[in-house]
Scaffold this motif. Structure first.
Motif, PDB file in Angstrom:
ATOM      1  N   ASN A 177      50.318  -6.177 -10.012  1.00  0.00           N
ATOM      2  CA  ASN A 177      50.091  -5.385  -9.664  1.00  0.00           C
ATOM      3  C   ASN A 177      48.148  -5.109  -9.092  1.00  0.00           C
ATOM      4  N   GLY A 178      47.896  -4.161  -8.252  1.00  0.00           N
ATOM      5  CA  GLY A 178      47.231  -4.067  -6.752  1.00  0.00           C
ATOM      6  C   GLY A 178      47.545  -4.924  -5.699  1.00  0.00           C
ATOM      7  N   ALA A 179      48.988  -4.514  -6.087  1.00  0.00           N
ATOM      8  CA  ALA A 179      49.851  -4.438  -4.134  1.00  0.00           C
ATOM      9  C   ALA A 179      49.166  -3.462  -3.675  1.00  0.00           C
ATOM     10  N   THR A 180      49.408  -3.852  -2.184  1.00  0.00           N
ATOM     11  CA  THR A 180      49.481  -2.580  -1.231  1.00  0.00           C
ATOM     12  C   THR A 180      50.572  -2.152  -0.270  1.00  0.00           C
ATOM     13  N   VAL A 181      50.869  -1.158  -0.310  1.00  0.00           N
ATOM     14  CA  VAL A 181      52.402  -0.835   0.144  1.00  0.00           C
ATOM     15  C   VAL A 181      52.217  -0.358   2.067  1.00  0.00           C
ATOM     16  N   LEU A 182      52.939  -0.014   2.872  1.00  0.00           N
ATOM     17  CA  LEU A 182      52.961   0.041   4.124  1.00  0.00           C
ATOM     18  C   LEU A 182      53.614   1.118   4.396  1.00  0.00           C
ATOM     19  N   VAL A 183      53.419   2.415   4.763  1.00  0.00           N
ATOM     20  CA  VAL A 183      54.220   3.636   4.886  1.00  0.00           C
ATOM     21  C   VAL A 183      53.435   4.705   6.463  1.00  0.00           C
ATOM     22  N   ARG A 184      54.547   5.069   7.087  1.00  0.00           N
ATOM     23  CA  ARG A 184      54.199   5.306   8.161  1.00  0.00           C
ATOM     24  C   ARG A 184      53.729   7.516   7.689  1.00  0.00           C
ATOM     25  N   PRO A 185      52.574   7.823   8.950  1.00  0.00           N
ATOM     26  CA  PRO A 185      52.020   9.589   8.566  1.00  0.00           C
ATOM     27  C   PRO A 185      53.496  10.091   7.379  1.00  0.00           C
ATOM     28  N   GLU A 186      54.274  10.220   8.609  1.00  0.00           N
ATOM     29  CA  GLU A 186      56.068  10.927   8.246  1.00  0.00           C
ATOM     30  C   GLU A 186      56.051  11.320   7.301  1.00  0.00           C
ATOM     31  N   GLN A 187      56.118   9.924   6.574  1.00  0.00           N
ATOM     32  CA  GLN A 187      57.100   9.639   4.735  1.00  0.00           C
ATOM     33  C   GLN A 187      55.855  10.755   4.603  1.00  0.00           C
ATOM     34  N   LEU A 188      54.547  11.470   4.396  1.00  0.00           N
ATOM     35  CA  LEU A 188      53.661  11.636   3.164  1.00  0.00           C
ATOM     36  C   LEU A 188      53.629  13.341   3.194  1.00  0.00           C
ATOM     37  N   THR A 189      54.284  13.998   2.580  1.00  0.00           N
ATOM     38  CA  THR A 189      54.512  15.538   2.129  1.00  0.00           C
ATOM     39  C   THR A 189      53.876  15.639   1.026  1.00  0.00           C
ATOM     40  N   LEU A 190      52.643  16.971   1.889  1.00  0.00           N
ATOM     41  CA  LEU A 190      51.579  17.606   1.083  1.00  0.00           C
ATOM     42  C   LEU A 190      52.455  18.875   0.536  1.00  0.00           C
ATOM     43  N   THR A 191      51.389  18.685  -0.609  1.00  0.00           N
ATOM     44  CA  THR A 191      52.083  20.007  -1.947  1.00  0.00           C
ATOM     45  C   THR A 191      50.984  20.499  -1.755  1.00  0.00           C
ATOM     46  N   ALA A 192      50.442  22.206  -1.303  1.00  0.00           N
ATOM     47  CA  ALA A 192      49.579  22.628  -1.481  1.00  0.00           C
ATOM     48  C   ALA A 192      48.834  22.741  -3.113  1.00  0.00           C
ATOM     49  N   GLY A 193      48.182  22.852  -4.332  1.00  0.00           N
ATOM     50  CA  GLY A 193      47.303  23.302  -5.270  1.00  0.00           C
ATOM     51  C   GLY A 193      47.016  21.717  -6.023  1.00  0.00           C
ATOM     52  N   GLY A 194      48.364  20.739  -5.145  1.00  0.00           N
ATOM     53  CA  GLY A 194      47.495  19.222  -6.370  1.00  0.00           C
ATOM     54  C   GLY A 194      48.544  18.678  -7.502  1.00  0.00           C
ATOM     55  N   ASP A 195      49.704  20.125  -7.468  1.00  0.00           N
ATOM     56  CA  ASP A 195      50.332  19.237  -8.633  1.00  0.00           C
ATOM     57  C   ASP A 195      51.360  17.793  -9.091  1.00  0.00           C
ATOM     58  N   ALA A 196      51.396  17.477  -7.636  1.00  0.00           N
ATOM     59  CA  ALA A 196      52.428  16.710  -7.948  1.00  0.00           C
ATOM     60  C   ALA A 196      51.731  15.154  -6.924  1.00  0.00           C
ATOM     61  N   GLY A 197      52.215  14.237  -7.531  1.00  0.00           N
ATOM     62  CA  GLY A 197      52.004  13.430  -6.622  1.00  0.00           C
ATOM     63  C   GLY A 197      50.728  12.814  -6.695  1.00  0.00           C
TER      64      GLY A 197
END
Length: 325
Positions: A253-273
């Motif tokens: 545990n305690g790993a770090t992963v790398l992603v591109r900014p376009e891989q992050l999807t925002l959901t209004a209301g903060g009810d997922a992820g």
């Protein structure tokens, strides 16, 4: 078939090594972009391939013919190479036609049909043939420089930052015309550029240099999505570091992963992820850059469509799509 093959190329200036056993393969008829940070040896590589400089070791083969190697050093003018620099270096006192035919044998310099063919190839009206360089825009001058490089039907064309001096609008139209002309001529091409987006969008293959060697080469999408290390990932585009828990058997545990900014999807209301608060937004029209802080305190940067931009202070959910590194 290989258009250019470089093996074990070395060059030092005094005690400072610049190229340290560089290998590079460029397929025949293709355009390969070479990118890397300043000082990594990109221009030195071009100079050695062109024959303007002598390597300490290594071989250069063009169309199956060795031009540099043990006991071999073919003169630049006999390598069948076209070279286009940042400013084009046209002769200001010559017309466009005479610039294009300058390096041709005397009997071919009066072939007006050849000049017209080359101008049409690079997207210019043949009527430009009698103009002088100061009567052309920067983008038109670069196209003339390419036509001059293509005139003797070279085996290889080297482009050294050819678009960097142009403004944004000219750069886009000129580089598209240049790439189309090279493809139509079937010319093997090496493009050196400091613009990663330019390399990824124009080239069939990309080679990333670091510390005098090529650390990774391949199709643009492969390098962008599956970089060989963190340095390549960060050089080719923005990365986001996320804390992660690996669920594979035996994973820590305690790993770090790398992603591109376009891989992050925002959901209004903060009810997922992941749950986060939007800190600020940079709006660019078609898209926006969103900076947010997760409830765990990690600050991330996401990219979202311009019509789905959250307000600063908004609560959002963040989920990841696609593979991570």
């Amino acid at each position: 078939m290989t258009g250019l093959d470089v093996r074990g190329l070395r060059r030092s200036y005094g005690d400072v090594p610049v190229l340290q056993g560089l290998d590079l393969t460029v397929p025949a008829g293709a355009l390969t972009a070479v990118v890397g940070p300043s000082g990594c040896g990109k221009t030195t590589l071009l100079r050695l391939v062109a024959g303007f400089d002598r390597p300490g070791a290594g071989t250069v083969t063009i169309d199956g013919r060795a031009v540099t190697g043990p006991g071999v050093l073919v003169a630049p003018e006999r390598r069948r190479i076209g070279y286009v620099t940042q400013d084009g270096t046209l002769f200001p006192h010559l017309t466009v036609a005479r610039n294009i035919t300058f390096g041709l044998p005397r009997r071919e310099r009066r072939a007006r049909h050849r000049v017209a063919e080359l101008l049409e190839l690079v997207g210019l009206d043949p009527a430009h043939a009698d103009r002088r360089p100061d009567e052309l825009s920067g983008g038109q001058q670069q196209r003339v420089a390419l036509a001059r490089a293509l005139a003797p039907r070279p085996a290889l064309v080297l482009l050294d930052e050819p678009f960097s001096s142009l403004d944004t609008e000219l750069r886009a139209s000129t580089r598209r015309a240049v790439v189309d002309a090279l493809a139509a001529a079937g010319t093997t091409t090496v493009l050196v550029t400091h613009d990663q987006a330019e390399a990824l969008s124009l080239a069939g293959r990309v080679a990333v240099m670091r510390d005098g060697i090529v650390v990774q080469e391949g199709p643009p999408a492969e390098l962008y999505r599956r970089p060989g290390d963190r340095g390549v990932a960060a050089f080719l585009g923005e990365i986001v570091e996320l804390p992660a828990r690996l669920v594979e058997p035996g994973s820590r545990n305690g790993a770090t992963v790398l992603v591109r900014p376009e891989q992050l999807t925002l959901t209004a209301g903060g009810d997922a992820g992941m749950i986060a608060e939007v800190l600020d937004v940079a709006f660019y029209g078609p898209y926006a850059e969103v900076r947010a802080r997760t409830t765990e305190g990690t600050v991330v940067r996401a990219r979202c469509p311009g019509h789905l931009v959250p307000e600063p202070g908004a609560r959002v959910g963040i989920s990841v799509t696609g593979a991570v590194l």
